[in-house]
Design a protein around this motif. Structure first.
Motif, PDB file in Angstrom:
ATOM      1  N   LEU A  84       0.891  -1.078   0.130  1.00  9.95           N
ATOM      2  CA  LEU A  84      -0.015   0.020   0.109  1.00  9.95           C
ATOM      3  C   LEU A  84       0.619   1.333  -0.164  1.00  9.95           C
ATOM      4  O   LEU A  84       0.550   2.251  -0.882  1.00  9.95           O
ATOM      5  N   MET A  85       1.893   1.371   0.993  1.00 13.00           N
ATOM      6  CA  MET A  85       2.966   2.465   0.885  1.00 13.00           C
ATOM      7  C   MET A  85       3.572   2.666  -0.472  1.00 13.00           C
ATOM      8  O   MET A  85       3.704   3.547  -0.679  1.00 13.00           O
ATOM      9  N   ALA A  86       4.079   1.556  -1.118  1.00 13.71           N
ATOM     10  CA  ALA A  86       4.585   1.582  -2.146  1.00 13.71           C
ATOM     11  C   ALA A  86       3.734   2.077  -3.331  1.00 13.71           C
ATOM     12  O   ALA A  86       4.377   2.587  -4.259  1.00 13.71           O
ATOM     13  N   GLY A  87       2.387   1.634  -3.298  1.00 16.41           N
ATOM     14  CA  GLY A  87       1.530   2.119  -4.140  1.00 16.41           C
ATOM     15  C   GLY A  87       1.324   3.726  -4.208  1.00 16.41           C
ATOM     16  O   GLY A  87       1.081   4.236  -5.482  1.00 16.41           O
ATOM     17  N   LEU A  88       1.597   4.073  -3.246  1.00 17.67           N
ATOM     18  CA  LEU A  88       1.387   5.620  -3.213  1.00 17.67           C
ATOM     19  C   LEU A  88       2.336   6.432  -3.925  1.00 17.67           C
ATOM     20  O   LEU A  88       2.690   7.302  -4.673  1.00 17.67           O
ATOM     21  N   GLY A  89       3.798   5.662  -3.713  1.00 11.00           N
ATOM     22  CA  GLY A  89       5.243   6.317  -4.442  1.00 11.00           C
ATOM     23  C   GLY A  89       4.675   6.070  -5.839  1.00 11.00           C
ATOM     24  O   GLY A  89       5.032   6.927  -6.822  1.00 11.00           O
ATOM     25  N   ARG A  90       4.284   4.744  -6.269  1.00 11.55           N
ATOM     26  CA  ARG A  90       4.332   4.589  -7.823  1.00 11.55           C
ATOM     27  C   ARG A  90       3.040   5.426  -8.325  1.00 11.55           C
ATOM     28  O   ARG A  90       3.150   5.942  -9.458  1.00 11.55           O
ATOM     29  N   TRP A  91       1.842   5.777  -7.520  1.00 12.86           N
ATOM     30  CA  TRP A  91       0.937   6.424  -7.895  1.00 12.86           C
ATOM     31  C   TRP A  91       1.507   7.919  -8.330  1.00 12.86           C
ATOM     32  O   TRP A  91       1.050   8.564  -9.298  1.00 12.86           O
ATOM     33  N   VAL A  92       2.093   8.543  -7.378  1.00 18.35           N
ATOM     34  CA  VAL A  92       2.755   9.967  -7.406  1.00 18.35           C
ATOM     35  C   VAL A  92       3.758   9.839  -8.766  1.00 18.35           C
ATOM     36  O   VAL A  92       3.754  10.829  -9.694  1.00 18.35           O
ATOM     37  N   ALA A  93       4.587   8.631  -8.983  1.00  9.01           N
ATOM     38  CA  ALA A  93       5.465   8.751 -10.022  1.00  9.01           C
ATOM     39  C   ALA A  93       5.015   8.246 -11.317  1.00  9.01           C
ATOM     40  O   ALA A  93       5.539   8.183 -12.362  1.00  9.01           O
ATOM     41  N   ARG A  94       3.535   7.804 -11.321  1.00  3.03           N
ATOM     42  CA  ARG A  94       2.814   7.290 -12.426  1.00  3.03           C
ATOM     43  C   ARG A  94       3.795   5.972 -12.989  1.00  3.03           C
ATOM     44  O   ARG A  94       3.756   5.996 -14.122  1.00  3.03           O
ATOM     45  N   ARG A  95       3.967   5.037 -12.003  1.00  3.36           N
ATOM     46  CA  ARG A  95       4.799   3.823 -12.744  1.00  3.36           C
ATOM     47  C   ARG A  95       3.865   2.738 -11.951  1.00  3.36           C
ATOM     48  O   ARG A  95       3.919   2.232 -10.938  1.00  3.36           O
ATOM     49  N   PRO A  96       3.144   2.294 -13.147  1.00  2.00           N
ATOM     50  CA  PRO A  96       2.218   0.955 -12.573  1.00  2.00           C
ATOM     51  C   PRO A  96       3.201  -0.201 -12.408  1.00  2.00           C
ATOM     52  O   PRO A  96       4.199  -0.374 -13.111  1.00  2.00           O
ATOM     53  N   HIS A  97       2.653  -0.959 -11.855  1.00  2.00           N
ATOM     54  CA  HIS A  97       3.342  -2.413 -11.391  1.00  2.00           C
ATOM     55  C   HIS A  97       2.964  -3.561 -12.509  1.00  2.00           C
ATOM     56  O   HIS A  97       1.825  -3.614 -12.601  1.00  2.00           O
ATOM     57  N   GLY A  98       3.999  -4.405 -12.644  1.00  2.00           N
ATOM     58  CA  GLY A  98       3.934  -5.535 -13.176  1.00  2.00           C
ATOM     59  C   GLY A  98       3.071  -5.242 -14.812  1.00  2.00           C
ATOM     60  O   GLY A  98       2.774  -6.395 -15.431  1.00  2.00           O
ATOM     61  N   VAL A  99       3.691  -4.230 -15.551  1.00  2.00           N
ATOM     62  CA  VAL A  99       3.059  -4.376 -16.810  1.00  2.00           C
ATOM     63  C   VAL A  99       4.355  -4.039 -18.027  1.00  2.00           C
ATOM     64  O   VAL A  99       4.369  -3.526 -19.087  1.00  2.00           O
ATOM     65  N   ASP A 100       5.589  -4.520 -17.392  1.00  2.00           N
ATOM     66  CA  ASP A 100       6.954  -4.263 -18.059  1.00  2.00           C
ATOM     67  C   ASP A 100       7.142  -5.523 -19.163  1.00  2.00           C
ATOM     68  O   ASP A 100       8.258  -5.580 -19.684  1.00  2.00           O
ATOM     69  N   GLY A 101       6.581  -6.774 -18.793  1.00  2.00           N
ATOM     70  CA  GLY A 101       6.982  -7.966 -19.791  1.00  2.00           C
ATOM     71  C   GLY A 101       6.588  -7.878 -21.138  1.00  2.00           C
ATOM     72  O   GLY A 101       5.840  -6.783 -21.407  1.00  2.00           O
ATOM     73  N   PRO A 102       7.281  -8.500 -21.956  1.00  2.00           N
ATOM     74  CA  PRO A 102       6.998  -8.326 -23.314  1.00  2.00           C
ATOM     75  C   PRO A 102       5.768  -8.838 -23.785  1.00  2.00           C
ATOM     76  O   PRO A 102       5.031  -9.924 -23.358  1.00  2.00           O
ATOM     77  N   GLY A 103       5.024  -7.905 -24.376  1.00  2.00           N
ATOM     78  CA  GLY A 103       3.613  -8.217 -24.893  1.00  2.00           C
ATOM     79  C   GLY A 103       2.675  -8.059 -23.917  1.00  2.00           C
ATOM     80  O   GLY A 103       1.422  -8.498 -24.091  1.00  2.00           O
ATOM     81  N   ALA A 104       2.840  -7.468 -22.697  1.00  2.00           N
ATOM     82  CA  ALA A 104       1.898  -7.384 -21.682  1.00  2.00           C
ATOM     83  C   ALA A 104       1.157  -6.033 -21.953  1.00  2.00           C
ATOM     84  O   ALA A 104       1.216  -5.133 -22.628  1.00  2.00           O
ATOM     85  N   ALA A 164      -5.089   1.643  -8.471  1.00  2.00           N
ATOM     86  CA  ALA A 164      -4.732   2.463  -9.771  1.00  2.00           C
ATOM     87  C   ALA A 164      -3.186   2.122 -10.306  1.00  2.00           C
ATOM     88  O   ALA A 164      -3.366   2.231 -11.418  1.00  2.00           O
ATOM     89  N   THR A 165      -2.399   1.545  -9.539  1.00  2.00           N
ATOM     90  CA  THR A 165      -1.088   1.159 -10.111  1.00  2.00           C
ATOM     91  C   THR A 165      -0.925  -0.311 -10.441  1.00  2.00           C
ATOM     92  O   THR A 165       0.073  -0.745 -10.741  1.00  2.00           O
ATOM     93  N   ARG A 166      -1.953  -1.245  -9.943  1.00  2.00           N
ATOM     94  CA  ARG A 166      -1.804  -2.582 -10.303  1.00  2.00           C
ATOM     95  C   ARG A 166      -2.862  -3.007 -11.165  1.00  2.00           C
ATOM     96  O   ARG A 166      -3.749  -3.706 -10.302  1.00  2.00           O
ATOM     97  N   PRO A 167      -3.055  -2.774 -12.434  1.00  2.00           N
ATOM     98  CA  PRO A 167      -4.290  -3.142 -13.255  1.00  2.00           C
ATOM     99  C   PRO A 167      -4.112  -4.546 -13.485  1.00  2.00           C
ATOM    100  O   PRO A 167      -3.143  -5.245 -13.221  1.00  2.00           O
ATOM    101  N   HIS A 168      -5.178  -4.924 -14.304  1.00  2.00           N
ATOM    102  CA  HIS A 168      -5.365  -6.533 -14.961  1.00  2.00           C
ATOM    103  C   HIS A 168      -4.311  -6.488 -15.807  1.00  2.00           C
ATOM    104  O   HIS A 168      -4.060  -5.388 -16.716  1.00  2.00           O
ATOM    105  N   VAL A 169      -3.333  -7.539 -16.113  1.00  2.00           N
ATOM    106  CA  VAL A 169      -2.503  -7.550 -17.203  1.00  2.00           C
ATOM    107  C   VAL A 169      -2.677  -8.752 -17.894  1.00  2.00           C
ATOM    108  O   VAL A 169      -2.840  -9.938 -17.365  1.00  2.00           O
ATOM    109  N   LEU A 170      -2.674  -8.746 -19.326  1.00  2.00           N
ATOM    110  CA  LEU A 170      -3.108  -9.817 -20.323  1.00  2.00           C
ATOM    111  C   LEU A 170      -1.550  -9.996 -21.091  1.00  2.00           C
ATOM    112  O   LEU A 170      -1.258  -8.984 -21.548  1.00  2.00           O
ATOM    113  N   THR A 171      -1.026 -11.340 -20.786  1.00  2.00           N
ATOM    114  CA  THR A 171       0.043 -11.517 -21.381  1.00  2.00           C
ATOM    115  C   THR A 171      -0.370 -12.730 -22.667  1.00  2.00           C
ATOM    116  O   THR A 171      -1.514 -13.190 -22.783  1.00  2.00           O
ATOM    117  N   ALA A 172       0.831 -13.426 -23.433  1.00  4.66           N
ATOM    118  CA  ALA A 172       0.566 -14.186 -24.221  1.00  4.66           C
ATOM    119  C   ALA A 172       0.145 -15.667 -23.852  1.00  4.66           C
ATOM    120  O   ALA A 172      -0.716 -16.540 -24.340  1.00  4.66           O
TER     121      ALA A 172
END
Length: 278
Positions: A84-104, A164-172
């Motif tokens: 939760l506390m890390a989510g506040l930092g990601r929310w301010v920095a606009r850095r979603p979590h877990g969406v960096d994988g190939p084709g995500a 807001a920073t942990r959306p649903h993620v669809l991969t292959a």
């Protein structure tokens, strides 16, 4: 020894809580009782420190040693608060979590709860100011309540920030469905039997269903071919065959999921190696 230490910690925790409440309320506590309680806490920390060092000497990593000494529900609660506390930092920095994988491909789902969470946070702020004014003549009580009120505001904002920073993620090969910081389930595409676009505002509690409502609403229903484990907050197993979730754009998620399912089901099977010659 580790089990005895855990039971001793469980017994000591309510005693410490009662002592803190008594101190805040101004109740006079015998010095011998306070000294005994603090000595018990010190011995517990010392015993756990010795056990940690012994585990490290036996080749355990820091994480393995901590998981051995600390009960799993406690670790899960701590991880939840840190997320939760890390989510506040990601929310301010606009850095979603877990969406960096190939084709995500990310599908947000927090829009419909934003007004409610902001309103709740505003009410908590008003309550914080009011309690600070009412408790101004009791400095100790004022300090304790102020810390709790500020943490409550951060907790509410952290819930929305985590969503807001942990959306649903669809991969292959899988769909990762999430809700705030307490639900994160990976559903392989070969487990999904059907996808339906249906808006539901009431959900009956069933043992084999996982309802990830946002603003009391779900917009997509996934039927699974066989049960999938979706652990509860404290780690208890929860096999589910139906998953209901919400997305800001459910039509886009349904279309993308249908295309991914089609590709996964029509992909050619890997060629078998030729048999070795005699």
């Amino acid at each position: 020894m580790r089990r005895a230490s855990a039971w001793f910690a469980y017994a000591l925790l309510p005693v410490e809580f009662v002592l803190v409440v008594c101190l805040v309320a101004g109740v006079r506590i015998p010095p011998a009782l306070l000294a005994g309680a603090e000595t018990a806490v010190g011995l517990l920390l010392l015993a756990n420190g010795v056990a940690f060092l012994r585990l490290r000497r036996r080749g355990r990593t820091n994480r393995e040693a901590v998981r051995t000494l600390v009960p799993e529900p406690v670790l899960r609660l701590v991880r939840h608060e840190l997320r939760l506390m890390a989510g506040l930092g990601r929310w301010v920095a606009r850095r979603p979590h877990g969406v960096d994988g190939p084709g995500a491909e990310a599908f947000p789902h927090a829009r419909d709860q934003a007004a409610l969470m902001y309103g709740f946070a505003f009410v908590c702020c008003v309550e914080t100011v009011g309690m600070s004014y009412l408790l101004a003549d009791w400095p100790v009580v004022h300090a304790v309540v102020l810390v709790l009120d500020v943490y409550t505001v951060l907790f509410v904002l952290g819930l929305h920030a985590a969503s807001a920073t942990r959306p649903h993620v669809l991969t292959a090969d899988a769909l990762r469905v999430r809700q705030a910081a307490h639900v994160d389930v990976r559903i392989p595409l070969d487990r999904i039997a059907a996808v339906r676009h249906e808006s539901l505002f009431t959900h009956e509690r069933k043992d084999d269903e996982l309802n990830l409502a946002v603003g009391s609403q779900t917009s997509l229903t996934l039927e699974l071919t066989r049960p999938l484990d979706a652990p509860r907050l404290l780690g208890a197993p929860r096999p589910v065959r139906t998953v209901r979730l919400h997305a800001d754009d459910p039509g886009a998620l349904r279309r993308a999921l249908a295309q991914a399912l089609t590709r996964a089901r029509t992909a050619p099977s890997p060629a078998l190696d030729p048999p070795a010659s005699v």
